[in-house]
Scaffold this motif. Sequence first.
Motif, PDB file in Angstrom:
ATOM      1  N   LEU A  46     -33.164 -36.793 -57.617  1.00  0.00           N
ATOM      2  CA  LEU A  46     -33.661 -35.785 -56.681  1.00  0.00           C
ATOM      3  C   LEU A  46     -35.156 -35.574 -56.885  1.00  0.00           C
ATOM      4  CD1 LEU A  46     -32.684 -33.494 -54.644  1.00  0.00           C
ATOM      5  CD2 LEU A  46     -32.644 -32.002 -56.644  1.00  0.00           C
ATOM      6  N   SER A  47     -35.924 -35.548 -55.802  1.00  0.00           N
ATOM      7  CA  SER A  47     -37.333 -35.163 -55.897  1.00  0.00           C
ATOM      8  C   SER A  47     -37.669 -34.275 -54.702  1.00  0.00           C
ATOM      9  CB  SER A  47     -38.245 -36.395 -55.942  1.00  0.00           C
ATOM     10  OG  SER A  47     -38.039 -37.193 -54.800  1.00  0.00           O
ATOM     11  N   GLN A  73     -39.599 -30.183 -48.788  1.00  0.00           N
ATOM     12  CA  GLN A  73     -39.028 -31.465 -48.378  1.00  0.00           C
ATOM     13  C   GLN A  73     -38.391 -32.144 -49.589  1.00  0.00           C
ATOM     14  OE1 GLN A  73     -39.558 -33.186 -45.041  1.00  0.00           O
ATOM     15  NE2 GLN A  73     -39.666 -31.010 -44.552  1.00  0.00           N
ATOM     16  N   VAL A  74     -37.215 -32.710 -49.371  1.00  0.00           N
ATOM     17  CA  VAL A  74     -36.406 -33.215 -50.485  1.00  0.00           C
ATOM     18  C   VAL A  74     -36.061 -34.687 -50.269  1.00  0.00           C
ATOM     19  CG1 VAL A  74     -34.102 -32.992 -51.502  1.00  0.00           C
ATOM     20  CG2 VAL A  74     -35.441 -30.953 -51.024  1.00  0.00           C
ATOM     21  N   LYS A  75     -36.036 -35.435 -51.367  1.00  0.00           N
ATOM     22  CA  LYS A  75     -35.565 -36.830 -51.329  1.00  0.00           C
ATOM     23  C   LYS A  75     -34.459 -36.997 -52.357  1.00  0.00           C
ATOM     24  CE  LYS A  75     -39.626 -39.218 -51.588  1.00  0.00           C
ATOM     25  NZ  LYS A  75     -40.476 -40.420 -51.586  1.00  0.00           N
ATOM     26  N   LEU A  76     -33.402 -37.704 -51.964  1.00  0.00           N
ATOM     27  CA  LEU A  76     -32.309 -38.015 -52.883  1.00  0.00           C
ATOM     28  C   LEU A  76     -32.137 -39.530 -52.859  1.00  0.00           C
ATOM     29  CD1 LEU A  76     -30.232 -36.646 -54.728  1.00  0.00           C
ATOM     30  CD2 LEU A  76     -28.678 -36.540 -52.774  1.00  0.00           C
ATOM     31  N   GLU A  77     -32.350 -40.153 -54.022  1.00  0.00           N
ATOM     32  CA  GLU A  77     -32.370 -41.613 -54.075  1.00  0.00           C
ATOM     33  C   GLU A  77     -31.200 -42.147 -54.880  1.00  0.00           C
ATOM     34  OE1 GLU A  77     -36.212 -43.050 -55.208  1.00  0.00           O
ATOM     35  OE2 GLU A  77     -35.438 -45.094 -55.506  1.00  0.00           O
ATOM     36  N   TYR A  78     -30.635 -43.233 -54.386  1.00  0.00           N
ATOM     37  CA  TYR A  78     -29.537 -43.882 -55.113  1.00  0.00           C
ATOM     38  C   TYR A  78     -29.614 -45.378 -54.855  1.00  0.00           C
ATOM     39  CZ  TYR A  78     -24.815 -44.829 -56.813  1.00  0.00           C
ATOM     40  OH  TYR A  78     -23.736 -45.317 -57.506  1.00  0.00           O
ATOM     41  N   ASP A  79     -29.759 -46.134 -55.908  1.00  0.00           N
ATOM     42  CA  ASP A  79     -29.839 -47.602 -55.791  1.00  0.00           C
ATOM     43  C   ASP A  79     -30.857 -48.040 -54.741  1.00  0.00           C
ATOM     44  OD1 ASP A  79     -28.207 -48.321 -57.813  1.00  0.00           O
ATOM     45  OD2 ASP A  79     -26.605 -49.140 -56.546  1.00  0.00           O
ATOM     46  N   GLY A  80     -32.006 -47.404 -54.719  1.00  0.00           N
ATOM     47  CA  GLY A  80     -33.085 -47.817 -53.822  1.00  0.00           C
ATOM     48  C   GLY A  80     -32.977 -47.302 -52.399  1.00  0.00           C
ATOM     49  N   ILE A  81     -31.898 -46.567 -52.080  1.00  0.00           N
ATOM     50  CA  ILE A  81     -31.751 -45.981 -50.741  1.00  0.00           C
ATOM     51  C   ILE A  81     -32.153 -44.512 -50.829  1.00  0.00           C
ATOM     52  CG2 ILE A  81     -30.144 -45.498 -48.846  1.00  0.00           C
ATOM     53  CD1 ILE A  81     -28.469 -47.823 -49.799  1.00  0.00           C
ATOM     54  N   ASP A 108     -28.902 -30.944 -62.242  1.00  0.00           N
ATOM     55  CA  ASP A 108     -28.754 -32.235 -62.912  1.00  0.00           C
ATOM     56  C   ASP A 108     -27.833 -33.110 -62.068  1.00  0.00           C
ATOM     57  OD1 ASP A 108     -28.362 -34.407 -64.522  1.00  0.00           O
ATOM     58  OD2 ASP A 108     -26.922 -33.396 -65.826  1.00  0.00           O
ATOM     59  N   LEU A 109     -28.416 -33.799 -61.089  1.00  0.00           N
ATOM     60  CA  LEU A 109     -27.592 -34.642 -60.214  1.00  0.00           C
ATOM     61  C   LEU A 109     -27.376 -36.025 -60.803  1.00  0.00           C
ATOM     62  CD1 LEU A 109     -28.904 -33.689 -56.646  1.00  0.00           C
ATOM     63  CD2 LEU A 109     -26.937 -32.786 -57.887  1.00  0.00           C
ATOM     64  N   GLU A 110     -28.135 -36.347 -61.858  1.00  0.00           N
ATOM     65  CA  GLU A 110     -27.979 -37.675 -62.471  1.00  0.00           C
ATOM     66  C   GLU A 110     -26.632 -37.828 -63.156  1.00  0.00           C
ATOM     67  OE1 GLU A 110     -31.158 -39.392 -64.552  1.00  0.00           O
ATOM     68  OE2 GLU A 110     -32.694 -38.693 -63.149  1.00  0.00           O
ATOM     69  N   GLN A 111     -25.939 -36.710 -63.367  1.00  0.00           N
ATOM     70  CA  GLN A 111     -24.598 -36.795 -63.955  1.00  0.00           C
ATOM     71  C   GLN A 111     -23.599 -37.462 -62.992  1.00  0.00           C
ATOM     72  OE1 GLN A 111     -22.318 -32.923 -63.892  1.00  0.00           O
ATOM     73  NE2 GLN A 111     -24.284 -32.143 -63.175  1.00  0.00           N
ATOM     74  N   PHE A 112     -23.957 -37.520 -61.691  1.00  0.00           N
ATOM     75  CA  PHE A 112     -23.034 -38.102 -60.704  1.00  0.00           C
ATOM     76  C   PHE A 112     -23.385 -39.570 -60.463  1.00  0.00           C
ATOM     77  CE2 PHE A 112     -23.201 -33.548 -59.787  1.00  0.00           C
ATOM     78  CZ  PHE A 112     -21.848 -33.253 -59.864  1.00  0.00           C
ATOM     79  N   ASP A 140     -27.607 -30.889 -49.625  1.00  0.00           N
ATOM     80  CA  ASP A 140     -26.505 -31.331 -48.749  1.00  0.00           C
ATOM     81  C   ASP A 140     -27.009 -32.275 -47.657  1.00  0.00           C
ATOM     82  OD1 ASP A 140     -25.411 -30.799 -45.888  1.00  0.00           O
ATOM     83  OD2 ASP A 140     -23.686 -30.305 -47.137  1.00  0.00           O
ATOM     84  N   ILE A 141     -28.131 -31.920 -47.019  1.00  0.00           N
ATOM     85  CA  ILE A 141     -28.659 -32.756 -45.928  1.00  0.00           C
ATOM     86  C   ILE A 141     -29.095 -34.121 -46.478  1.00  0.00           C
ATOM     87  CG2 ILE A 141     -30.509 -32.972 -44.214  1.00  0.00           C
ATOM     88  CD1 ILE A 141     -30.457 -29.843 -44.045  1.00  0.00           C
ATOM     89  N   ALA A 142     -29.801 -34.089 -47.612  1.00  0.00           N
ATOM     90  CA  ALA A 142     -30.260 -35.357 -48.213  1.00  0.00           C
ATOM     91  C   ALA A 142     -29.064 -36.223 -48.625  1.00  0.00           C
ATOM     92  CB  ALA A 142     -31.162 -35.069 -49.410  1.00  0.00           C
ATOM     93  N   LEU A 143     -28.014 -35.592 -49.134  1.00  0.00           N
ATOM     94  CA  LEU A 143     -26.818 -36.348 -49.538  1.00  0.00           C
ATOM     95  C   LEU A 143     -26.146 -36.983 -48.311  1.00  0.00           C
ATOM     96  CD1 LEU A 143     -24.874 -37.210 -51.798  1.00  0.00           C
ATOM     97  CD2 LEU A 143     -23.614 -35.068 -51.425  1.00  0.00           C
ATOM     98  N   HIS A 144     -26.046 -36.222 -47.229  1.00  0.00           N
ATOM     99  CA  HIS A 144     -25.457 -36.787 -46.014  1.00  0.00           C
ATOM    100  C   HIS A 144     -26.319 -37.937 -45.469  1.00  0.00           C
ATOM    101  CE1 HIS A 144     -22.771 -33.320 -46.042  1.00  0.00           C
ATOM    102  NE2 HIS A 144     -22.036 -33.948 -45.150  1.00  0.00           N
ATOM    103  N   ASP A 145     -27.637 -37.757 -45.520  1.00  0.00           N
ATOM    104  CA  ASP A 145     -28.517 -38.822 -45.032  1.00  0.00           C
ATOM    105  C   ASP A 145     -28.317 -40.082 -45.875  1.00  0.00           C
ATOM    106  OD1 ASP A 145     -30.450 -39.772 -43.215  1.00  0.00           O
ATOM    107  OD2 ASP A 145     -32.042 -39.481 -44.693  1.00  0.00           O
ATOM    108  N   LEU A 146     -28.273 -39.886 -47.190  1.00  0.00           N
ATOM    109  CA  LEU A 146     -28.071 -41.003 -48.114  1.00  0.00           C
ATOM    110  C   LEU A 146     -26.740 -41.710 -47.848  1.00  0.00           C
ATOM    111  CD1 LEU A 146     -28.931 -42.473 -50.791  1.00  0.00           C
ATOM    112  CD2 LEU A 146     -27.574 -40.743 -51.988  1.00  0.00           C
TER     113      LEU A 146
END
Length: 384
Positions: A46-47, A73-81, A108-112, A140-146
């Motif tokens: 999360l950033s 403004q929020v970014k949620l990154e996972y495996d480059g997405i 602490d979202l890195e636990q997921f 929530d919005i960033a997670l749905h976008d991801l």
Amino acid sequence: MDRRKFIVGAGLTALAAASPISLDAANKRGKRINVNHRGKSGKLKLSFEPYELKLRHAFNLARYSRTTTPDVQVKLEYDGIVGYGEASMPPYLGESVESVTKFLSSLDLEQFTDPFRIEDILTYVDNVAPNNRAAKASVDIALHDLLGKIMGQPWYKIWGLNPEKTPVTSMTIGIDTEEKVRQKVEECRGFKLIKVKMGLDKDQETINIIREMMPDVPICVDVNQGWKSKEHGLEMCHWLAERNCWFVEQPFDKEMIDETAWLRERSPLPIIADEAFQRLPDIVRFKGVYDGINIKLMKSTGLHEAYKMVTLARALDMKVMVGCMTETSCGVTAAANLSPLVDYADLDGNLLIANDRFSGMTVENGKITLHDIPGIGIKLLAGK
Ligand code: MG
């Protein structure tokens, strides 16, 4: 089968098992899917950064006026997405850049390791601290976008909704001088519903100007708790009903439950709740008090709970409206994914700001138009 094809196939099978998307749909979009998304090495990162929204016009409501809206403004990154989200904080909601950044820093979202565990992730976020609804919505919005990007599908499709069924959206005219109201009405040409802010002493004057300039376009009014007596409220509802008004939003102070129920019994127009509620459990007590609810992602903590709100309101035989704060196209487009399910939409928040960072849903011939873009359906504008 060569090794690469096997890995792609295994990834798609795992995806189909983990989500409501058909394998067919996933296969057709196979190249958009990152097959490593369920890999053990993946972590949610999360950033976030503050971003002040500049309003195109001063926003005058019954209880205050402002020219900017604080936003993060929020970014949620996972495996480059990367998934994008945002928190917009109009002052009356009680959140600020400081409170949102403090809340987001505490997560602490890195636990997921599996971003598809929406319930686990968002329940964790909700339980970190009470309130902080806009901050929670940004995650929530960033997670749905991801997740939509990982699946290669926009959320209205993931929910099985028909994009043809989107409603028209209203465009808002604030409380202002006659000259400014006339200027705003000109800017609203092309919209099929005009939302008029009320609750000060110029209500009828403002409506008369709009009716003179646009005799045929339906209106709806948002009183923002501004009317003081039930008798005045009823008189206004009858007056508005004769002027092609569709509904009245939040006529009285949110604590005036008995007066609101009294008005609802007698009003020729539906009465919609906005400031009176925030979260899902608030809605149950509205049966018999309001005819409908205005869902906003910054109140509902995002799309996951907003969808549940639609379901609950329908079960209570209530009308549903989807609205927004002043937001970029990120938050507004996220909410637009739900719009095929609702009666009314007020998704003009991105049009009220001068510094949008995204392109997303568009308004065509007054109607919300959803595009086939994976995730919540947005693209970051060049240079933003
Ligand atoms: Mg409202």
